[in-house]
Design a protein around this motif. Structure first.
Motif, PDB file in Angstrom:
ATOM      1  N   ASP A 215      -5.273  -0.930  -5.623  1.00 56.91           N
ATOM      2  CA  ASP A 215      -5.491  -0.254  -4.351  1.00 56.91           C
ATOM      3  C   ASP A 215      -6.820  -0.684  -3.726  1.00 56.91           C
ATOM      4  O   ASP A 215      -6.921  -0.895  -2.510  1.00 56.91           O
ATOM      5  CB  ASP A 215      -5.459   1.260  -4.556  1.00 56.91           C
ATOM      6  CG  ASP A 215      -5.413   2.012  -3.238  1.00 56.91           C
ATOM      7  OD1 ASP A 215      -4.791   1.520  -2.270  1.00 56.91           O
ATOM      8  OD2 ASP A 215      -6.019   3.088  -3.150  1.00 56.91           O
TER       9      ASP A 215
ATOM     10  N   LEU B 227       2.136   1.813  -3.514  1.00 55.68           N
ATOM     11  CA  LEU B 227       1.076   2.343  -4.374  1.00 55.68           C
ATOM     12  C   LEU B 227       0.871   3.833  -4.140  1.00 55.68           C
ATOM     13  O   LEU B 227       0.606   4.597  -5.080  1.00 55.68           O
ATOM     14  CB  LEU B 227      -0.234   1.597  -4.125  1.00 55.68           C
ATOM     15  CG  LEU B 227      -0.386   0.213  -4.759  1.00 55.68           C
ATOM     16  CD1 LEU B 227      -1.813  -0.284  -4.598  1.00 55.68           C
ATOM     17  CD2 LEU B 227      -0.016   0.231  -6.240  1.00 55.68           C
TER      18      LEU B 227
ATOM     19  N   ALA C  74       0.830  -1.206   0.000  1.00 52.90           N
ATOM     20  CA  ALA C  74       0.000   0.000   0.000  1.00 52.90           C
ATOM     21  C   ALA C  74       0.868   1.261   0.000  1.00 52.90           C
ATOM     22  O   ALA C  74       0.529   2.255  -0.664  1.00 52.90           O
ATOM     23  CB  ALA C  74      -0.923  -0.006   1.212  1.00 52.90           C
TER      24      ALA C  74
END
Length: 476
Positions: free
Chosen positions: A187, A166, A163
């Motif tokens: 995501d 991203l 995460a």
């Protein structure tokens, strides 16, 4: 030029890799004995689909290694194509030859990226991550490699780190539209993995012997009551949430409510509440967790017992087709009024899941344990065998049959009031039929047949029951 060529290669490879990202991390059984849940079956199916659909085709024309080395342009083109298409077999064949080219003709970063692909294919995600980080050390602004790193981390159980990557990727300028769409999809997947997952099940109950009155109505001058019928609802609601901490570590919270409600026999209402919070460590191949738990039971609408303890679980993918699950639970049970039943309980199980094709799977396992009590006539140790089979039929795979069976033997430690030391063997089977056309808004009805039989040397505990019923399940 080198980086521009790599950029095109990485974006093309991304499209090939997209299906594998959605594979969920390994999961472990929630209950003892370890009957596998639908979520675990789905994850095993994801693993099977991802790893058995990789291309195993060979080049249409075969060359010797020396012939390929003598044609560097041909080798470079073949190697670039193999990387773009993520053709594992071709990369395995061509990468060693590519590294034999003169150094000035080699693309170092492309070779490192190809090596990372091979490591991921062999489930060596740690080594794949190291290769990708080496590229990022030289080119930290290179977004495609960072995205591949996030994919590798997510598959390896590092949801939090993926995460973070991203988040950095979204700040990069001039991302192609299809990549932006993919990053958003990725995501959403990571966010979904952190949400509460729910499952529910309900069925109508019609029991002609709710109190399990013995078939033998009298013994040594004692008279026993006649069987009593009851009608009601059986229900179960379960939830789970996994929250990444750092690296491979996460926290998992689980809770469930299960019971029986009889509108014409409240003396047999039964309610069980289970809660646990624990720590999980996971990677691409395995997962282990340790969770303290607390159980509370109400019977006949009154508090009956409570149990506190801990559960250890372990699971591992041995291959795309085979997974194994193990669990151990220990706790201490205390009763509200029946203190003679108080004591420690220990139970363990080991289950092997085999999926010969995407349409079916089989399970087989063993279990055992001990239930202690102050009154030794209520204390026992046991062992069991359990097996299951599920098959989706037809070209559309809309019709599903599932069969489960188990046998358990219990030996009690002392004789009871009737001077009988119990030895029970319990048999149980369940056949379920479902069809996709029967579902409505995610509610899936199933037609079930169950058979329960207890063979005992004690007259009071012999038991035999057949049931045909419909239950409705939903996951959300």
């Amino acid at each position: 030029m080198i980086m521009r060529h790599l950029k095109n290669t990485y974006w093309l490879a991304l499209v090939v890799m997209m299906p594998s990202v959605l594979a969920a991390p390994v999961a472990t059984p929630q209950d003892l004995p370890s009957d596998l849940t639908s979520e675990q079956i789905r994850q095993a199916n994801d693993l099977y689909t991802t790893q058995t659909t990789q291309s195993t085709t060979q080049p249409s024309r075969h060359f010797t290694a020396e012939e390929v080395i003598q044609q560097p342009d041909l080798l470079e083109n073949a190697f670039n194509t193999a990387v773009e298409r993520q053709n594992i077999e071709h990369i395995k064949l061509l990468l060693p030859l590519y590294r034999r080219l003169p150094e000035q003709r080699q693309n170092k970063e492309l070779a490192q990226y190809a090596q990372a692909i091979l490591y991921r294919a062999d489930a060596q995600h740690g080594k794949a991550e190291n290769e990708l980080r080496r590229i990022l050390e030289a080119y930290p602004e290179y977004t495609p490699v960072r995205l591949q790193l996030a994919i590798t981390q997510a598959e390896d159980g590092q949801q939090g780190e993926a995460a973070k990557e991203l988040k950095n990727i979204k700040q990069a300028p001039d991302l192609p539209e299809h990549v932006v769409n993919y990053v958003n999809q990725f995501d959403q997947y990571l966010q979904q993995e952190k949400k509460w997952k729910w499952s529910a099940n309900a069925s109508y109950l019609q029991d002609d012997n709710v109190g399990r009155a013995p078939e033998q109505r009298s013994y040594a001058g004692w008279q026993f009551s006649e069987p009593k019928s009851a009608h009601g609802i059986g229900y179960e609601l379960a939830t789970q949430k996994t929250m990444p901490i750092q690296g491979h570590w996460a926290t998992r919270v689980q809770a469930s409510v299960a019971g029986k409600f009889y509108w014409d026999a409240h003396d047999y209402d039964d309610l069980n509440v289970h809660t646990e919070v624990g720590t999980v460590w996971r990677d691409a191949k395995q997962e282990t967790s340790l969770s303290p738990f607390y159980d509370k039971r109400w019977f006949a609408t009154e508090p009956y017992s409570q149990t506190a303890g801990a559960i250890w679980r372990y699971s591992r993918n041995l291959s795309p087709k085979i997974s194994t699950f193990a669990a151990w639970q220990s706790g201490y049970k205390k009763h509200k009024t029946r203190r003679y039943l108080d004591g420690a309980t220990h139970a363990g199980s080991l289950t092997l899941l085999y999926r010969p094709s995407a349409k079916q799977f089989l399970t087989v396992g063993v279990g055992g344990g001990r239930s202690n009590a102050r009154d030794l006539s209520e204390a026992y140790h046991y062992g069991n065998l359990h097996a299951g089979w599920s098959q989706r039929w037809g070209q559309s795979q809309a019709f599903t049959t599932t069969f489960n069976a188990s046998v358990q033997h219990r030996d009690y430690r002392a004789a009871d009031f009737f001077n009988i030391q119990r030895r029970d063997t319990e048999y149980w089977t369940r056949l379920s039929l479902s069809h996709r056309k029967w579902s409505w808004r995610g509610f899936e009805p199933r037609l079930n047949w169950t058979w329960s039989h207890v063979k005992s040397n004690h007259f009071y505990y012999r038991y035999n029951q057949h049931r045909v019923f419909v239950d409705v399940a939903k996951s959300f």
